[in-house]
Design a protein around this motif. Structure first.
Motif, PDB file in Angstrom:
ATOM      1  N   PRO A 112      42.346  32.147  36.090  1.00  0.00           N
ATOM      2  CA  PRO A 112      42.279  31.467  37.385  1.00  0.00           C
ATOM      3  C   PRO A 112      43.656  31.116  37.937  1.00  0.00           C
ATOM      4  CG  PRO A 112      40.678  30.533  35.850  1.00  0.00           C
ATOM      5  CD  PRO A 112      41.539  31.471  35.049  1.00  0.00           C
ATOM      6  N   ALA A 113      44.687  31.113  37.100  1.00  0.00           N
ATOM      7  CA  ALA A 113      46.043  30.830  37.575  1.00  0.00           C
ATOM      8  C   ALA A 113      46.517  31.872  38.578  1.00  0.00           C
ATOM      9  CB  ALA A 113      47.007  30.763  36.390  1.00  0.00           C
ATOM     10  N   ALA A 114      46.084  33.106  38.437  1.00  0.00           N
ATOM     11  CA  ALA A 114      46.411  34.180  39.378  1.00  0.00           C
ATOM     12  C   ALA A 114      45.211  34.370  40.297  1.00  0.00           C
ATOM     13  CB  ALA A 114      46.746  35.470  38.635  1.00  0.00           C
ATOM     14  N   ASN A 115      45.384  34.067  41.563  1.00  0.00           N
ATOM     15  CA  ASN A 115      44.309  33.983  42.535  1.00  0.00           C
ATOM     16  C   ASN A 115      43.328  35.152  42.451  1.00  0.00           C
ATOM     17  OD1 ASN A 115      43.093  34.537  45.293  1.00  0.00           O
ATOM     18  ND2 ASN A 115      44.009  32.541  45.676  1.00  0.00           N
ATOM     19  N   GLN A 116      42.072  34.860  42.096  1.00  0.00           N
ATOM     20  CA  GLN A 116      40.971  35.828  42.049  1.00  0.00           C
ATOM     21  C   GLN A 116      41.198  36.968  41.067  1.00  0.00           C
ATOM     22  OE1 GLN A 116      38.253  35.091  43.410  1.00  0.00           O
ATOM     23  NE2 GLN A 116      38.583  33.926  45.279  1.00  0.00           N
ATOM     24  N   SER A 117      42.119  36.808  40.122  1.00  0.00           N
ATOM     25  CA  SER A 117      42.383  37.910  39.186  1.00  0.00           C
ATOM     26  C   SER A 117      41.204  38.156  38.243  1.00  0.00           C
ATOM     27  CB  SER A 117      43.654  37.638  38.375  1.00  0.00           C
ATOM     28  OG  SER A 117      43.512  36.501  37.542  1.00  0.00           O
ATOM     29  N   VAL A 118      40.470  37.113  37.876  1.00  0.00           N
ATOM     30  CA  VAL A 118      39.305  37.309  36.997  1.00  0.00           C
ATOM     31  C   VAL A 118      38.269  38.169  37.709  1.00  0.00           C
ATOM     32  CG1 VAL A 118      37.434  36.155  35.765  1.00  0.00           C
ATOM     33  CG2 VAL A 118      39.724  35.145  35.768  1.00  0.00           C
ATOM     34  N   GLU A 119      38.047  37.886  38.977  1.00  0.00           N
ATOM     35  CA  GLU A 119      37.091  38.670  39.750  1.00  0.00           C
ATOM     36  C   GLU A 119      37.581  40.104  39.945  1.00  0.00           C
ATOM     37  OE1 GLU A 119      36.474  34.362  40.632  1.00  0.00           O
ATOM     38  OE2 GLU A 119      38.215  35.680  40.457  1.00  0.00           O
ATOM     39  N   MET A 120      38.884  40.276  40.190  1.00  0.00           N
ATOM     40  CA  MET A 120      39.439  41.621  40.319  1.00  0.00           C
ATOM     41  C   MET A 120      39.281  42.404  39.017  1.00  0.00           C
ATOM     42  SD  MET A 120      42.975  41.096  42.476  1.00  0.00           S
ATOM     43  CE  MET A 120      42.963  40.476  44.160  1.00  0.00           C
ATOM     44  N   ALA A 121      39.542  41.741  37.896  1.00  0.00           N
ATOM     45  CA  ALA A 121      39.404  42.402  36.598  1.00  0.00           C
ATOM     46  C   ALA A 121      37.965  42.820  36.351  1.00  0.00           C
ATOM     47  CB  ALA A 121      39.894  41.473  35.495  1.00  0.00           C
ATOM     48  N   THR A 122      37.021  41.991  36.760  1.00  0.00           N
ATOM     49  CA  THR A 122      35.605  42.322  36.584  1.00  0.00           C
ATOM     50  C   THR A 122      35.218  43.532  37.428  1.00  0.00           C
ATOM     51  OG1 THR A 122      35.095  39.997  36.119  1.00  0.00           O
ATOM     52  CG2 THR A 122      33.260  41.419  36.757  1.00  0.00           C
ATOM     53  N   LEU A 123      35.709  43.591  38.671  1.00  0.00           N
ATOM     54  CA  LEU A 123      35.446  44.762  39.510  1.00  0.00           C
ATOM     55  C   LEU A 123      36.060  46.022  38.910  1.00  0.00           C
ATOM     56  CD1 LEU A 123      35.988  43.233  43.069  1.00  0.00           C
ATOM     57  CD2 LEU A 123      33.835  44.061  42.119  1.00  0.00           C
ATOM     58  N   LEU A 124      37.261  45.901  38.337  1.00  0.00           N
ATOM     59  CA  LEU A 124      37.880  47.042  37.654  1.00  0.00           C
ATOM     60  C   LEU A 124      37.032  47.495  36.469  1.00  0.00           C
ATOM     61  CD1 LEU A 124      41.722  46.315  37.539  1.00  0.00           C
ATOM     62  CD2 LEU A 124      40.644  48.386  38.415  1.00  0.00           C
ATOM     63  N   GLN A 125      36.552  46.528  35.707  1.00  0.00           N
ATOM     64  CA  GLN A 125      35.719  46.836  34.543  1.00  0.00           C
ATOM     65  C   GLN A 125      34.477  47.626  34.965  1.00  0.00           C
ATOM     66  OE1 GLN A 125      33.496  43.525  32.751  1.00  0.00           O
ATOM     67  NE2 GLN A 125      34.445  44.068  30.790  1.00  0.00           N
TER      68      GLN A 125
END
Length: 254
Positions: A112-125
């Protein structure tokens, strides 16, 4: 947060002011580590970035589509002639196969420290699974992310605030010896152009130099920059004269 904009706008005494600039969350692929030292893997990951979905789902349509280089549309030195990289799973699979990396497990660190990175990683996955790449998303706490994980693994995410000049953008994050050169990218041509552009008095020539630097980053650097993130201010409608400065929200933090 973009998800709060509708609620604020439904309040009769309040509104949202949107400032667009050079803020971005980027995918970092370290070129000095394996397997991300393969430019084919870098290209595959870039083709797996579903930019329109990120723009719509993560930023409610407010974000600006980016093109894996850090100068945003609207900047006086933005290069509009670089072909837009599209979401293309088949081309991604081609590059994975050429790199000999079909079927590998690739850990990706997000927070969460990097804006929306968790969501971006999930879309990549989700994009990677059908084409033969097993992305393992490691969500780590915000309080330790920048010191313990940011660009210390082959694949992480960064979050870069807008800078007032193109020179500062490139000098801080892209020059070969810059401490925040996140992907450990090194390019002699880029470095020489960066230094020369500082002394160039002809603005049209300087624009050409910055344009070439953007193309070099787009084609050779180990970063994926999917969108430029808008900055939102909620404000009382009684305030007058409230505007935008693209280096930050609240009129450039003023």
């Amino acid at each position: 947060d973009a998800r709060s904009t509708r609620r604020v706008r439904e309040s009769p005494g309040h509104d949202i002011h949107v400032t667009r600039g050079g803020l971005y969350t980027n995918l970092i692929l370290r070129l000095d580590q394996r397997p991300t030292s393969s430019l084919d893997l870098v290209r595959a990951m870039q083709y797996m970035l579903d930019r329109p979905t990120m723009q719509r789902a993560l930023y409610r349509g407010y974000a600006t589509i980016a093109n894996d280089q850090p100068i945003p549309p609207g900047h006086p030195y933005y290069n509009p002639d670089i072909p837009q990289r599209q979401y293309d799973p088949e081309r991604a699979r081609f590059h994975l196969k050429r790199a000999g990396l079909i079927g590998i497990r690739l850990p990706v660190y997000a927070s969460p420290a990097a804006n929306q990175s968790v969501e971006m990683a999930t879309l990549l996955q989700q994009a990677a699974a059908p084409i033969g790449l097993n992305i393992a998303v490691n969500r780590v706490p915000a309080d330790a992310y920048w010191s313990s994980h940011w660009f210390k693994h082959p694949v992480t995410f960064g979050n870069t605030n807008p800078r007032p000049t193109a020179d500062l953008v490139f000098s801080t994050n892209f020059k070969s010896d810059a401490p925040w050169n996140e992907s450990a990218w090194r390019n002699e041509r880029f470095d020489s152009l960066l230094v020369a552009a500082r002394a160039e008095g002809d603005d049209s020539r300087r624009r050409e130099m910055y344009g070439e630097m953007q193309r070099l980053v787009h084609e050779h650097c180990g970063l994926g920059i999917p969108v430029f993130i808008p900055m939102f201010d909620g404000y009382d409608k009684r305030i007058r004269g409230f505007g935008s400065l693209p280096i930050g929200g609240l009129m450039g933090y003023q």
